[in-house]
Design an enzyme around this catalytic site. Structure first.
Site, mmCIF file in Angstrom:
data_model
loop_
_atom_site.group_PDB
_atom_site.id
_atom_site.type_symbol
_atom_site.label_atom_id
_atom_site.label_comp_id
_atom_site.label_asym_id
_atom_site.label_seq_id
_atom_site.Cartn_x
_atom_site.Cartn_y
_atom_site.Cartn_z
ATOM 1 C CG ASP A 188 -1.549 -1.369 1.268
ATOM 2 O OD1 ASP A 188 -2.824 -1.320 1.055
ATOM 3 O OD2 ASP A 188 -1.058 -2.355 1.808
ATOM 4 C CG ASP A 220 -17.797 5.770 14.387
ATOM 5 O OD1 ASP A 220 -18.164 7.064 13.933
ATOM 6 O OD2 ASP A 220 -16.850 5.819 15.159
ATOM 7 N N PRO A 235 -13.092 2.853 -2.112
ATOM 8 C CG PRO A 235 -12.355 4.376 -3.727
ATOM 9 C CD PRO A 235 -13.225 4.315 -2.347
ATOM 10 C CG ASP A 236 -7.423 1.113 0.463
ATOM 11 O OD1 ASP A 236 -7.169 0.226 0.138
ATOM 12 O OD2 ASP A 236 -6.522 1.705 1.180
ATOM 13 C CG HIS A 261 -15.732 9.665 13.460
ATOM 14 N ND1 HIS A 261 -15.978 8.429 14.175
ATOM 15 C CD2 HIS A 261 -14.654 10.162 14.098
ATOM 16 C CE1 HIS A 261 -15.424 8.727 15.512
ATOM 17 N NE2 HIS A 261 -14.578 9.708 15.197
ATOM 18 C CG ASN A 275 -5.413 -2.631 -1.701
ATOM 19 O OD1 ASN A 275 -4.677 -2.018 -1.068
ATOM 20 N ND2 ASN A 275 -6.780 -2.249 -1.645
ATOM 21 C CG ASN A 353 -10.577 13.375 21.430
ATOM 22 O OD1 ASN A 353 -10.013 12.412 21.633
ATOM 23 N ND2 ASN A 353 -11.142 13.469 20.355
ATOM 24 C CB VAL A 367 -14.901 -0.407 28.003
ATOM 25 C CG1 VAL A 367 -14.369 0.274 26.984
ATOM 26 C CG2 VAL A 367 -16.413 -0.745 28.024
ATOM 27 C CG ASP A 390 -8.356 -0.655 30.767
ATOM 28 O OD1 ASP A 390 -8.214 -0.822 31.989
ATOM 29 O OD2 ASP A 390 -9.577 -0.139 30.288
ATOM 30 C CB SER A 422 -12.028 8.842 17.233
ATOM 31 O OG SER A 422 -13.101 8.920 17.929
#
Length: 643
Positions: A188, A220, A235-236, A261, A275, A353, A367, A390, A422
Site C-alpha cells: 500500500d 459509529d 475504494p480501499d 468518521h 492491494n 478528547n 471496556v 487501560d 477515536s
C-alpha cells in the site's frame, strides 16, 4: 425522557523418524521460545479553555494539515498553516517498531558457526592450512568451488576467532552465520505515511495473525461498505469483507457512512491491505460490521449506542469498537456492555478528547479504555486521562481513507490524517481481532494479552493514569500468545504421548511405539500445528501457511470465531469416527493414535491457558475438555495395540 447526547470521538476537529524426530521437535520448540522472548471526544486538539469558550453545541468539523511526525518540533512548528501538537509529557526510550529481541544485530546469529570467505586465489592446500591454524570444521556452500565461501564451526569464542581471521591474508571476509526470515511488507503506497502502524508493530504482527474469521463491529457513523442508492463503497475497502449491519438512524440494514468518521475508524481496523492502493489496516483479514448510531453531524444518544452494542453482540461481533462517548455514566450503556461481554465480545472504547477525566463508555466497567499518543509515545494534549485508561495507542496524524461528498457520488476518496482517541481505539480493536483470530476468545484474556504486550513508557502511578499498561504493541501481544500456545501444547503432547505409550505396552507388550513419524506428525498437526514454527520463518498472511501453522482444532477459526467457541474439531468424536472407519487398516492406526493424543493435548491447553470463552460457561468448558481428552487418550491407546 431526556437522553444524554454523545459526540463522535476524535474525528470532529482532527478529523527424521522415531526418537530423533521427537528430539528435533523439542529443539525446535526451544528455538521458538528463545527467538520470540526476545467521547465525548470533540475537543481533539483544542485546549480545555478554548472549548469552554465555544458554544456547547456541535463542534464544526475541519481537516488538519498533515504533519510528518518525524520532523523536529521546532521545524514542524515553523511550517505555516499546519497544526502541530507539541506535548509537554516527557517519555523515555527510543522508538520500537517490532519485538525488542529482534532489534539486536546478533539476535539471529547461529551459535558457534561463522561464514569464511577465502580469497579467490587460495588453493586447497592453503585452505587446509587455514583449517589447521584456526581449528575449524569447514563445510562448503553450494557455490564454494567458485566463491571459496565456506561455513565453519568454531571451537571456542566466536568473536576472538573472527578477529584473528580478519587479520589473516588468506581470508577476504569472516562473519557470524545468521538466520534470515521472510518479511511480509504490504504494498500500500501510503503505508510509509502510517507511522502509527509501524509503532504498534503491524508488519511483525502480520506474521502471526491477520484477523481471519473475526468480525469487528464499528459502532459509529456507519462505514462506506457498499454501493447503495447514492452511497458508494470506499475504494480501499474493495477486498475487505463487510457483513450486514444496521442503521439506527434510518432504521434500515444499510449503515452507510454520511459523515466520514466511521469509515476512517474502520480503515485502521481492516482497511484492504497489500492491494497496491491507499493505506493499510491492522487486522486486514477481519470482517467489518457497520452499526450506525451517529447521524451525519456525528451525534447520537446513549440509548442508540446501547442498542448498537447489543445488536452487534447478538449478530456475531467478536470485537466492538466505540470511538465515541460522553460524560454521562449511563446505566443503559453499561448494561449493554455487560451483555456484549457475556456473549464473548471484546469492547474497546476511546478515552475521550477532553484532556481531563476519561469519558464514557471509555471509563465503563469491562471496556478497554484507550488514550492517544503521538509518534514519540507522548500522551496527546487532547487525550482524556485518569481512571479508565487501560492502554494507549497512536492517535495523532493517523492516516486512513474516509469518504468524500458525504459518501454520495463517485469522487476521489481522501486519505486524511486525523487526530483523536477515536483514532487510537481502533488500533486496539484491530489488535484484539488478531488475538481472537489466534483462538483467544475470552474478553478478559484478550485484554490481558494486550496489556502484557504493551510497551511500558511510564510505570509510575501518574504514568499509569496516562498510558494504562503502556503503548499498544500488537506484535508483542500476538507473539506472546503464540509462544504460550506452542509451549503448553508441545509439553502436553510429550507428556500424553509418553503416558499413552506406557499404558499401551502395559496392556500389550507388542504395542506400537508412539516415537515414530507416523504417530508424531498427526499428533503435531492436531496439537500445536504441523508448522507451529511458521511465524518465525514464514508469514501467516499466506493462507496455506496459516492453515499449516494452525492446530486442526483451530481450522474452524477460518470460518468464524463464533463456530470455534463450540470446539467442533476439538473433541473425541473426530478420532472416534476415524477409528470406526479405518481401524481395520493397521498402517493407519498409529496416525489415528497420534491425532487422538494431539487432540487431547489441545484440549488440555484450553483448560491450562484459560483463554477460550465457553458458550455454556467456564465450568462446562472445563468438564467438556476433560471428558473428551480422556476419551481421546483411550482411543489412542486402543489404536496403538496390535491385538
Amino acid at each position: 425522557m431526556h437522553k444524554s447526547r454523545l459526540q463522535r470521538g476524535s474525528g470532529t476537529a482532527f478529523h527424521p523418524t522415531g526418537r530423533a524426530l521427537a528430539t528435533s521437535l523439542l529443539a525446535a520448540a526451544a528455538v521458538v521460545v528463545a527467538s520470540g522472548a526476545a467521547r465525548a471526544d470533540g475537543t481533539d486538539g483544542l485546549e480545555a479553555g478554548a472549548l469552554a469558550a465555544r458554544s456547547p453545541g456541535m463542534l464544526e468539523p475541519r481537516l488538519p494539515g498533515y504533519v510528518n511526525p518525524a520532523l523536529p518540533a521546532d521545524i514542524a512548528s515553523s511550517m505555516g498553516g499546519l497544526d502541530v501538537l507539541n506535548e509537554p509529557v516527557a517519555t523515555w526510550g527510543e522508538p520500537l517498531y517490532g519485538l525488542a529481541s529482534e532489534l539486536e544485530e546478533s539476535s539471529y546469529d547461529i551459535p558457534g558457526q561463522i561464514v569464511v570467505d577465502a580469497r579467490d586465489d587460495v588453493d586447497d592446500g592453503a585452505l587446509a592450512g587455514l583449517v589447521r591454524d584456526f581449528s575449524l570444521h569447514l563445510m562448503p556452500t553450494a557455490l564454494a568451488a567458485k566463491t571459496r565461501i565456506h561455513i565453519a564451526t568454531v571451537d571456542g569464542p566466536v568473536s576472538a576467532t573472527l578477529q584473528r581471521l580478519a587479520q589473516d591474508p588468506r581470508v577476504e571476509a569472516a562473519e557470524p552465520l545468521a538466520r534470515v526470515r521472510a518479511f511480509f511488507v504490504a504494498n500500500d503506497p501510503l503505508l510509509k505515511d502510517q507511522w502509527h502502524m509501524a509503532r504498534v508493530g503491524a508488519e511483525r504482527a502480520w506474521d502471526f495473525a491477520t484477523g481471519r474469521g473475526v468480525t469487528v463491529a464499528v459502532v459509529d457513523t456507519g462505514i462506506a461498505c457498499e454501493t447503495h442508492g447514492p452511497f458508494v463503497k470506499a475504494p480501499d475497502l474493495a477486498s475487505t469483507e463487510c457483513v450486514e449491519g444496521w442503521n439506527f438512524v434510518t432504521k434500515t440494514n444499510h449503515a452507510n457512512d454520511d459523515q466520514g468518521h466511521g469509515t476512517h475508524v474502520a480503515g485502521t481496523i481492516a482497511q484492504s491491505t497489500n492491494n497496491g492502493i491507499g493505506a493499510a489496516g491492522l487486522a486486514f483479514h477481519a470482517r467489518l460490521m457497520p452499526v450506525k448510531v451517529l447521524n451525519e453531524s456525528g451525534w447520537g444518544t446513549t440509548a442508540d449506542v446501547a442498542d448498537g452494542i447489543r445488536w452487534a453482540a447478538e449478530h456475531g461481533a467478536h470485537v466492538i469498537n466505540l470511538s465515541l462517548g460522553g460524560p454521562r455514566n449511563s446505566k443503559v450503556l453499561q448494561s449493554a456492555i455487560d451483555y456484549a461481554i457475556s456473549r464473548g465480545a471484546v469492547v474497546v472504547a476511546a478515552a475521550g478528547n477532553t484532556g481531563g477525566r476519561v469519558q464514557f463508555p471509555g471509563a465503563s466497567d469491562g471496556v478497554i479504555g484507550v488514550s492517544a499518543t503521538d509518534a514519540n509515545d507522548k500522551i496527546a494534549r487532547f487525550s482524556s486521562r485518569g481512571q479508565g485508561v487501560d492502554v494507549s495507542a497512536p492517535g495523532v496524524n493517523v492516516t486512513q481513507q474516509t469518504i468524500c461528498n458525504r459518501g454520495r457520488g463517485d469522487c476521489d476518496a481522501p486519505y486524511p490524517a486525523y487526530n483523536g482517541t477515536s483514532m487510537a481505539a481502533p488500533h486496539v480493536a484491530g489488535a484484539a481481532a488478531l488475538l481472537v483470530g489466534l483462538g483467544v476468545s475470552d474478553p478478559s484474556a484478550v485484554e490481558d494479552a494486550i496489556r502484557a504486550g504493551a510497551r511500558v513508557v511510564d510505570d509510575s502511578d501518574s504514568g499509569r493514569l496516562l498510558y494504562g499498561a503502556g503503548v499498544l504493541d500488537a506484535a508483542s501481544s500476538v507473539a506472546r500468545v503464540t509462544q504460550s500456545h506452542i509451549i503448553v501444547r508441545l509439553v502436553a503432547l510429550l507428556l500424553l504421548a509418553t503416558w499413552v505409550g506406557r499404558r499401551a505396552r502395559k496392556k500389550d507388550a507388542t504395542a506400537t511405539s508412539p516415537w515414530r513419524a507416523s504417530f508424531l506428525l498427526p499428533a503435531l498437526a492436531a496439537g500445536p500445528g504441523l508448522f507451529f514454527f511458521a511465524p518465525w520463518l514464514l508469514s501467516r498472511v499466506d493462507l496455506a501457511v496459516d492453515v499449516l501453522a494452525r492446530p486442526i482444532a483451530d481450522l474452524d477459526l477460518l470460518v468464524g470465531a463464533s463456530v470455534h467457541r463450540w470446539l467442533p474439531l476439538a473433541n473425541a468424536l473426530v478420532p472416534l469416527g476415524l477409528t470406526s472407519l479405518f481401524f481395520g487398516v493397521k498402517k493407519l492406526r498409529p496416525a489415528i493414535a497420534g491425532f487422538s493424543v494431539g487432540t487431547a493435548a489441545y484440549l488440555m491447553s484450553v483448560v491450562t491457558l484459560g483463554e477460550v470463552a465457553g458458550p455454556l460457561g467456564q465450568l462446562a468448558l472445563v468438564v467438556w475438555c476433560a471428558v473428551n481428552a480422556a476419551a481421546c487418550l483411550w482411543i489412542a491407546r486402543t489404536n496403538l495395540s496390535t491385538r
